[in-house]
Design a protein around this motif. Structure first.
Motif, PDB file in Angstrom:
ATOM      1  N   VAL A 118       0.871  -1.172   0.000  1.00 46.26           N
ATOM      2  CA  VAL A 118       0.000   0.000   0.000  1.00 46.26           C
ATOM      3  C   VAL A 118       0.908   1.222   0.000  1.00 46.26           C
ATOM      4  N   THR A 174      -8.305   6.227   6.533  1.00 49.78           N
ATOM      5  CA  THR A 174      -8.455   5.671   5.196  1.00 49.78           C
ATOM      6  C   THR A 174      -7.263   4.804   4.825  1.00 49.78           C
ATOM      7  N   SER A 227      -7.054   0.812   3.671  1.00 49.91           N
ATOM      8  CA  SER A 227      -6.242   0.269   2.583  1.00 49.91           C
ATOM      9  C   SER A 227      -5.513  -0.981   3.045  1.00 49.91           C
ATOM     10  N   TRP A 287      -8.194  -7.356  -5.549  1.00 51.03           N
ATOM     11  CA  TRP A 287      -7.100  -6.458  -5.175  1.00 51.03           C
ATOM     12  C   TRP A 287      -6.461  -5.834  -6.415  1.00 51.03           C
ATOM     13  N   THR A 311      -8.673  -3.223  -7.708  1.00 47.14           N
ATOM     14  CA  THR A 311      -8.665  -2.050  -6.832  1.00 47.14           C
ATOM     15  C   THR A 311      -7.476  -1.159  -7.138  1.00 47.14           C
ATOM     16  N   ILE A 348      -3.328   4.962  -3.020  1.00 45.03           N
ATOM     17  CA  ILE A 348      -4.734   4.640  -2.796  1.00 45.03           C
ATOM     18  C   ILE A 348      -5.246   5.133  -1.460  1.00 45.03           C
ATOM     19  N   GLY A 349      -4.389   5.655  -0.608  1.00 43.69           N
ATOM     20  CA  GLY A 349      -4.796   5.982   0.745  1.00 43.69           C
ATOM     21  C   GLY A 349      -6.014   6.877   0.831  1.00 43.69           C
ATOM     22  N   LEU A 401     -10.128   5.585  -1.470  1.00 38.68           N
ATOM     23  CA  LEU A 401     -10.868   4.323  -1.391  1.00 38.68           C
ATOM     24  C   LEU A 401     -12.368   4.501  -1.493  1.00 38.68           C
TER      25      LEU A 401
END
Length: 434
Positions: free
Chosen positions: A84, A97, A101, A113, A116, A124-125, A128
Motif C-alpha cells: 500500500v 483511510t 487500505s 485487489w 482495486t 490509494i490511501g 478508497l
C-alpha cells in the motif's frame, strides 16, 4: 523486429516523470530483502520488531519507482506481499483511510485487489471511497463501509493476523516531510508498526525519502532497528538494460544506430531522473510520423541531444533553491571541497563539512554569495543542500558526497570563481579524516 507501439509511447510521454518506469531495472537486493522480511512476518503471524526499511537518496534517484515496483509485484501472485503506497500527507491527514487500505490489502481476493489498485492508482490511501467492495469478504466490507478501523488496535481486533491472507507492506513516500512529533496519531501508528509486538500483525513498514529520512523518522520515535538503503545512479550494465528494455518495450527499431544510441544516454550518468528525460527526448522525436519508431530515420541527432541537455539543465535549475542562488559562491566552494575529498578518496564527515562551511562563510568576503542565507545554522544549511540533492549522506559511513556529478559541475560553474578565490581553496581543505 517488434511492432512500434506508438500509442503506448505517447502515453509514456503524457504520463510524466512520476509514473512507473516502462522498464524497471536494478535495486533487486532492496526489493528481495523487503519482500522476504514481509513474507517471514506472515509465516510467523506477526512482523519481527525492527522490520522497518528506509529507501533514501537525492531527488530523482528512483525511490518512488522502487515503491511502485513493490506494488506491482504484489499483483503478480497469490502469496506475494501486497504494498500500500501512500504519501506523508495521506498518513497525516487520512490515517483512517490508510488503515482501510491495509485491511483490504490483507484480505482481498487476488482479482479484487488487482482491480482495486488498477482503478485507484498507486496512491490509494485517500481514494478508497470510489471503489466497489464487491468480492471482498462480508466482514471486511461491513467494517470498511462503516468507517472503521480508526486505529491499529481496532484493525487487529476486527481483522486478526489469522484472517490475513497476505502480508502487507505500508510504504510511505516523501517521508522526509513527516512532522517531527511523537504525540500524534500518525506517529503512534507508525511506531506501533515498527515495534510490531504492540499490534501483532504481519505488517511491514517502508519509508522512502531524501537523504535525511532516517533522522526524520527518529524524531517521530522510530529510533532502533530501522535499516536504510542508499540509492543513487544505476551501474553501467543496468543502464544498458534500461536502454535495450526501453527500445524493446515500445518496439523501436535500432537499426545501425546502436552505438549512437548508447552515446546519447551516456551523459545521464545512470541517474534515474536523467535517464527518464533522455527517454522522453527520444520518445518525442521517434513519434514523428517521418521517423515512426525507426532510429535510422532520425535526420539529426544533435537536435535530440540538445533536447536531452535542455531537460537535464531544467532539472538542475529546479534543484537550485533561492537560498542556493543567494549563496552561489558558498555552494560552489562546498561542491569543490566535496569533489576534492572524493578524488583523494577521503571521508568527509559532518564535523569536517560543518567546519568547512564555517570557514568559507567567515572568510570576510563582502559578497553575500559567500554567506549562509538568513539566520540558518550551519547544520540547517547542510540539511537544505541534502534536500536539494547537492549533497547525500552515506548511511554506512556517515560521510557526505555529491550524488549527481553533473549537478555538482553545474553548481561549481555557477559560482564563477576568481583566480584569487581558487588559490584560497588549498588552504581551506581540512586535514584528512577517516
Amino acid at each position: 523486429m517488434g511492432t512500434f507501439r506508438s500509442e503506448a509511447l505517447r502515453r509514456f510521454v503524457i504520463a510524466g516523470e512520476k509514473s512507473s518506469p516502462p522498464v524497471f531495472v536494478g535495486r533487486e537486493p532492496i526489493l528481495t530483502e523487503i519482500l522476504q522480511k514481509a513474507s517471514l512476518g506472515f509465516e510467523q503471524g506477526t512482523a519481527p520488531p525492527g522490520n522497518t526499511r528506509i529507501i533514501q537518496g537525492a531527488p530523482g534517484a528512483g525511490k518512488t519507482s522502487i515503491l511502485l515496483e513493490l506494488e506491482r509485484r504484489g499483483q503478480q501472485g497469490d502469496h506475494t506481499p501486497r504494498t500500500v503506497v501512500v504519501t506523508d500527507v495521506e498518513i497525516e491527514q487520512h490515517l483512517a483511510t490508510v488503515l482501510k487500505s491495509i485491511a483490504l490489502a490483507a484480505s482481498a481476493p487476488q482479482k479484487a485487489w488487482v482491480q482495486t489498485v488498477t482503478q485507484i492508482g498507486s496512491y490509494i490511501g485517500a481514494r478508497l471511497g470510489t471503489i466497489s467492495l464487491f468480492g471482498f469478504s462480508a466482514d471486511v466490507a461491513r467494517f470498511v463501509e462503516n468507517g472503521h478501523p480508526t486505529d491499529l488496535h481496532e484493525l487487529g481486533q476486527i481483522l486478526p493476523s489469522s484472517q490475513w491472507t497476505h502480508p502487507v507492506i505500508l510504504a510511505v513516500d516523501e517521508a522526509q516531510r513527516l512532522r517531527g512529533e511523537t504525540a500524534t496519531p500518525q506517529a503512534h501508528a507508525l511506531t506501533s508498526i515498527h515495534d510490531a509486538r504492540q499490534i501483532g500483525l504481519p505488517l511491514t513498514l517502508v519509508f522512502a525519502g531524501l537523504g535525511d529520512t532516517k533522522e526524520r523518522i527518529n524524531e517521530i520515535g522510530i529510533t532502533n532497528g530501522a535499516y536504510a538503503f542508499d540509492v543513487g545512479a544505476l551501474a553501467a550494465h543496468e543502464q544498458a538494460q534500461v536502454i535495450e528494455g526501453f527500445c524493446a518495450h515500445f518496439g523501436l527499431t535500432v537499426g545501425h544506430q546502436r552505438n549512437r544510441l548508447y552515446a546519447f544516454f551516456e551523459p545521464t550518468e545512470g541517474w534515474p531522473r536523467h535517464l527518464y528525460w533522455a527517454q522522453r527526448a527520444l520518445a518525442e522525436i521517434v513519434l514523428d510520423p517521418a521517423i515512426d519508431g525507426h532510429l535510422d530515420n532520425i535526420p539529426d541527432w544533435t537536435i535530440l541531444e540538445h533536447r536531452r541537455d535542455q531537460f537535464r539543465r531544467g532539472y538542475h535549475v529546479d534543484r537550485t533553491s533561492s537560498d542556493m542562488e543567494r549563496s552561489n559562491k558558498l555552494v560552489g566552494a562546498i561542491m569543490l571541497c566535496v569533489n576534492r575529498y572524493e578524488n583523494e578518496n577521503r571521508h568527509l564527515t559532518i564535523s569536517a563539512l560543518a567546519n568547512m562551511v564555517k570557514k568559507y562563510a567567515q572568510r570576510g568576503y563582502e559578497d553575500d554569495a559567500w554567506r549562509i542565507p538568513g539566520h540558518q545554522t550551519v547544520h540547517a544549511y547542510i540539511h537544505h543542500l541534502v534536500h536539494q540533492g547537492a549533497l547525500a549522506r552515506q548511511t554506512e559511513t556517515g560521510t557526505y558526497r555529491c550524488p549527481i556529478p553533473s549537478f555538482q559541475a553545474y553548481l561549481m560553474d555557477r559560482a564563477q570563481f576568481t583566480q584569487e578565490e581558487m588559490r584560497g581553496f588549498d588552504h581551506m581543505i581540512a586535514p584528512t579524516e577517516s
